[in-house]
Motif scaffolding. Structure first.
Motif, short mmCIF file in Angstrom:
data_model
loop_
_atom_site.label_atom_id
_atom_site.label_comp_id
_atom_site.label_asym_id
_atom_site.label_seq_id
_atom_site.Cartn_x
_atom_site.Cartn_y
_atom_site.Cartn_z
N THR A 18 17.95 116.15 44.88
CA THR A 18 16.55 116.07 45.30
C THR A 18 16.30 117.13 46.36
N ASN A 19 15.03 117.36 46.66
CA ASN A 19 14.68 118.31 47.71
C ASN A 19 15.29 117.91 49.05
N ASP A 20 15.26 116.62 49.36
CA ASP A 20 15.83 116.15 50.63
C ASP A 20 17.32 116.44 50.71
N THR A 32 12.90 124.03 44.37
CA THR A 32 12.16 124.33 43.14
C THR A 32 12.40 125.76 42.68
N TRP A 49 9.69 113.07 38.13
CA TRP A 49 9.01 112.55 39.31
C TRP A 49 9.35 111.07 39.48
N ASP A 52 9.20 106.76 45.86
CA ASP A 52 10.06 106.10 46.83
C ASP A 52 9.65 104.64 46.98
N THR A 57 6.04 107.42 48.51
CA THR A 57 5.78 108.85 48.33
C THR A 57 6.45 109.32 47.04
N ASN A 58 5.89 110.37 46.46
CA ASN A 58 6.44 110.96 45.24
C ASN A 58 7.50 111.99 45.60
N TYR A 59 8.54 112.06 44.80
CA TYR A 59 9.55 113.10 44.95
C TYR A 59 10.11 113.43 43.57
N LYS A 60 10.71 114.59 43.47
CA LYS A 60 11.27 115.03 42.19
C LYS A 60 12.78 115.03 42.29
#
Length: 79
Positions: A18-20, A32, A49, A52, A57-60
């Protein structure tokens, strides 16, 4: 080690990112863009997508199609 190699190694081992995770573990601000470049190189990575459960919240999350055979394929982009 460059960003692409870090993400390839991570995906080969874990299968998802994930981005995190990319930001916290590897200090990568634009996962990305790294994923896009890997796809252009022939890596089969998909994104999905999610929401949480705690803060809604949305995350990819990105994952590989076949972690045991995670290598670039010839000819193009795989979404």
């Amino acid at each position: 080690m460059n960003q692409h190699k870090k993400i390839i190694r991570h995906l080969s081992y874990k299968g998802t990112i994930t981005n995190d995770e990319a930001r916290d573990r590897y200090r990568i601000r634009s996962l990305t863009k790294v994923i896009s470049n890997l796809r252009k190189s022939g890596y089969r990575i998909s994104g999905q997508w999610r929401v949480d459960k705690i803060d809604k919240t949305n995350y990819k999350i990105y994952h590989v199609y076949d972690r045991d055979d995670f290598a670039p394929i010839e000819g193009g982009i795989e979404e």
